[in-house]
Design an enzyme around this catalytic site. Structure first.
Site, PDB file in Angstrom:
ATOM      1  N   GLY A 104       2.667   2.653  10.769  1.00  8.89           N
ATOM      2  CA  GLY A 104       3.566   3.768  10.519  1.00  8.89           C
ATOM      3  C   GLY A 104       4.308   4.258  11.746  1.00  8.89           C
ATOM      4  O   GLY A 104       4.950   5.308  11.703  1.00  8.89           O
ATOM      5  N   GLU A 107      -4.922  -4.786  11.142  1.00  8.37           N
ATOM      6  CA  GLU A 107      -3.936  -3.732  11.339  1.00  8.37           C
ATOM      7  C   GLU A 107      -4.186  -3.042  12.674  1.00  8.37           C
ATOM      8  O   GLU A 107      -5.073  -2.193  12.777  1.00  8.37           O
ATOM      9  CB  GLU A 107      -4.027  -2.690  10.222  1.00  8.37           C
ATOM     10  CG  GLU A 107      -3.624  -3.200   8.859  1.00  8.37           C
ATOM     11  CD  GLU A 107      -3.403  -2.043   7.885  1.00  8.37           C
ATOM     12  OE1 GLU A 107      -2.304  -1.943   7.347  1.00  8.37           O
ATOM     13  OE2 GLU A 107      -4.331  -1.250   7.694  1.00  8.37           O
ATOM     14  N   ASN A 139       0.851  -1.187   0.000  1.00 12.14           N
ATOM     15  CA  ASN A 139       0.000   0.000   0.000  1.00 12.14           C
ATOM     16  C   ASN A 139       0.889   1.240   0.000  1.00 12.14           C
ATOM     17  O   ASN A 139       1.493   1.579   1.018  1.00 12.14           O
ATOM     18  CB  ASN A 139      -0.904  -0.017   1.240  1.00 12.14           C
ATOM     19  CG  ASN A 139      -1.766   1.234   1.350  1.00 12.14           C
ATOM     20  OD1 ASN A 139      -1.925   1.980   0.382  1.00 12.14           O
ATOM     21  ND2 ASN A 139      -2.317   1.463   2.519  1.00 12.14           N
ATOM     22  N   GLU A 172      -6.870   4.662   8.240  1.00 14.58           N
ATOM     23  CA  GLU A 172      -6.757   6.081   7.898  1.00 14.58           C
ATOM     24  C   GLU A 172      -8.039   6.589   7.254  1.00 14.58           C
ATOM     25  O   GLU A 172      -8.423   7.749   7.458  1.00 14.58           O
ATOM     26  CB  GLU A 172      -5.554   6.287   6.980  1.00 14.58           C
ATOM     27  CG  GLU A 172      -4.228   6.052   7.701  1.00 14.58           C
ATOM     28  CD  GLU A 172      -3.062   5.771   6.783  1.00 14.58           C
ATOM     29  OE1 GLU A 172      -1.963   5.514   7.299  1.00 14.58           O
ATOM     30  OE2 GLU A 172      -3.248   5.780   5.542  1.00 14.58           O
ATOM     31  N   SER A 189       3.648  -1.776  10.322  1.00 17.20           N
ATOM     32  CA  SER A 189       5.109  -1.718  10.388  1.00 17.20           C
ATOM     33  C   SER A 189       5.752  -3.067  10.085  1.00 17.20           C
ATOM     34  O   SER A 189       6.688  -3.499  10.768  1.00 17.20           O
ATOM     35  CB  SER A 189       5.563  -1.200  11.758  1.00 17.20           C
ATOM     36  OG  SER A 189       5.086   0.116  11.983  1.00 17.20           O
ATOM     37  N   HIS A 244      -9.415   0.977   5.377  1.00 18.19           N
ATOM     38  CA  HIS A 244      -8.136   1.203   6.060  1.00 18.19           C
ATOM     39  C   HIS A 244      -8.360   2.155   7.236  1.00 18.19           C
ATOM     40  O   HIS A 244      -9.220   3.041   7.182  1.00 18.19           O
ATOM     41  CB  HIS A 244      -7.125   1.795   5.084  1.00 18.19           C
ATOM     42  CG  HIS A 244      -5.726   1.815   5.610  1.00 18.19           C
ATOM     43  ND1 HIS A 244      -5.280   2.796   6.471  1.00 18.19           N
ATOM     44  CD2 HIS A 244      -4.673   0.975   5.406  1.00 18.19           C
ATOM     45  CE1 HIS A 244      -4.016   2.560   6.776  1.00 18.19           C
ATOM     46  NE2 HIS A 244      -3.625   1.465   6.154  1.00 18.19           N
ATOM     47  N   LYS A 287       0.020   4.267  -0.170  1.00 21.38           N
ATOM     48  CA  LYS A 287      -0.649   5.426   0.427  1.00 21.38           C
ATOM     49  C   LYS A 287      -0.471   6.637  -0.513  1.00 21.38           C
ATOM     50  O   LYS A 287      -0.449   6.469  -1.727  1.00 21.38           O
ATOM     51  CB  LYS A 287      -0.138   5.674   1.838  1.00 21.38           C
ATOM     52  CG  LYS A 287      -0.304   4.434   2.732  1.00 21.38           C
ATOM     53  CD  LYS A 287      -0.023   4.701   4.174  1.00 21.38           C
ATOM     54  CE  LYS A 287      -0.229   3.423   4.982  1.00 21.38           C
ATOM     55  NZ  LYS A 287      -0.050   3.671   6.440  1.00 21.38           N
TER      56      LYS A 287
END
Length: 256
Positions: free
Chosen positions: A178, A172, A15, A102, A216, A100, A17
């Site tokens: 991140g 996740e 991904n 985010e 990560s 996701h 992003k």
């Protein structure tokens, strides 16, 4: 109901992003093309919308599939700025990431919206990667499993158990995305096992559902994560922007 052991082919998804540029992408994609055609692992790359056509052309014949990072729940119409499932298919995508963290936290996507997007992807013939996960506060409050299971339930309720079997789940933990922090292999395995058992309780043929870990993931920790029996691959963020790192993760998956 007892779970039946089934060997599931590993899946590694990159991904990107909101990263990329035509020149930078060309070099990265040339390196990523070497990640495909490995026995035992499927590879997908998900660049931003403007670069999907570039990615499809660059990895053609290399055994690497391309996916979108999101999609609109509606087929077409007056939805300025949105991208539909049929548009992703037109560009050569086979996959799409949905829900996701985010998208959920920064853009306010509720569970009902995520479920509608998963349904739209399946209706169009795309393979959806459904993201679920808890925040650090929810984990520390002992709510991690309840939060994740609730996110799954919203989608199962819309699709039904039989159709949900066509969904890939990506766990996740929000606190690991991140941040450089990674759930230990034991923590990740524990949640993956709970996801599989919960889906089985909901009537889904969960032994065949791929469950990826994201948060990560690096070349250094991939082998340990992939050694766990319920971790079927990874949704990779930052490491997917470095060809050598992503290739090493794919190699680790193939080795398992």
């Amino acid at each position: 109901m007892a779970l039946v052991f089934k060997v599931r082919k590993k899946l590694v998804v990159g991904n990107w992003k909101m990263n990329g540029g035509l020149k930078r992408n060309a070099a990265l994609l040339a390196g990523l093309a070497a990640c495909g055609n490995r026995e035992g692992v499927d590879v997908v790359v998900c660049p931003p919308y403007p670069y999907l056509a570039q990615a499809v052309a660059a990895v053609k014949g290399a055994g690497v599939a391309v996916g979108g990072q999101d999609l609109c729940a509606f087929k077409d119409g007056a939805y300025t700025g949105e991208v539909s499932a049929s548009m992703l298919l037109d560009l050569g995508c086979a996959w799409v990431i949905v829900g996701h963290s985010e998208r959920r936290s920064l853009f306010g996507e509720a569970d009902a919206v995520v479920a509608a997007k998963v349904q739209a992807a399946l209706d169009a013939g795309l393979s959806p990667i459904l993201c679920v996960g808890e925040s650090l506060a929810q984990r520390e409050a002992g709510e991690a499993e309840a939060v994740v299971c609730s996110q799954l339930d919203h989608v199962v309720d819309v699709l039904g158990a039989e159709r949900f079997a066509g969904v890939v789940v990506a766990y996740e933990p929000v606190w690991a995305i991140g941040t450089g922090k990674t759930a230990s292999p034991e923590q990740a395995q524990g949640m993956h096992r709970e996801i599989r058992m919960h889906l089985e309780r909901r009537g889904v043929a969960a032994e065949g559902v791929k469950i990826l870990y994201g948060g990560s993931v690096t070349a250094a920790n991939a082998s340990q994560l992939f050694a766990e029996p319920d971790i079927d691959g990874a949704l990779v963020g930052g490491a997917s922007l470095v060809a050598d790192s992503f290739s090493s993760i794919c190699a680790a998956a193939a080795a398992r």
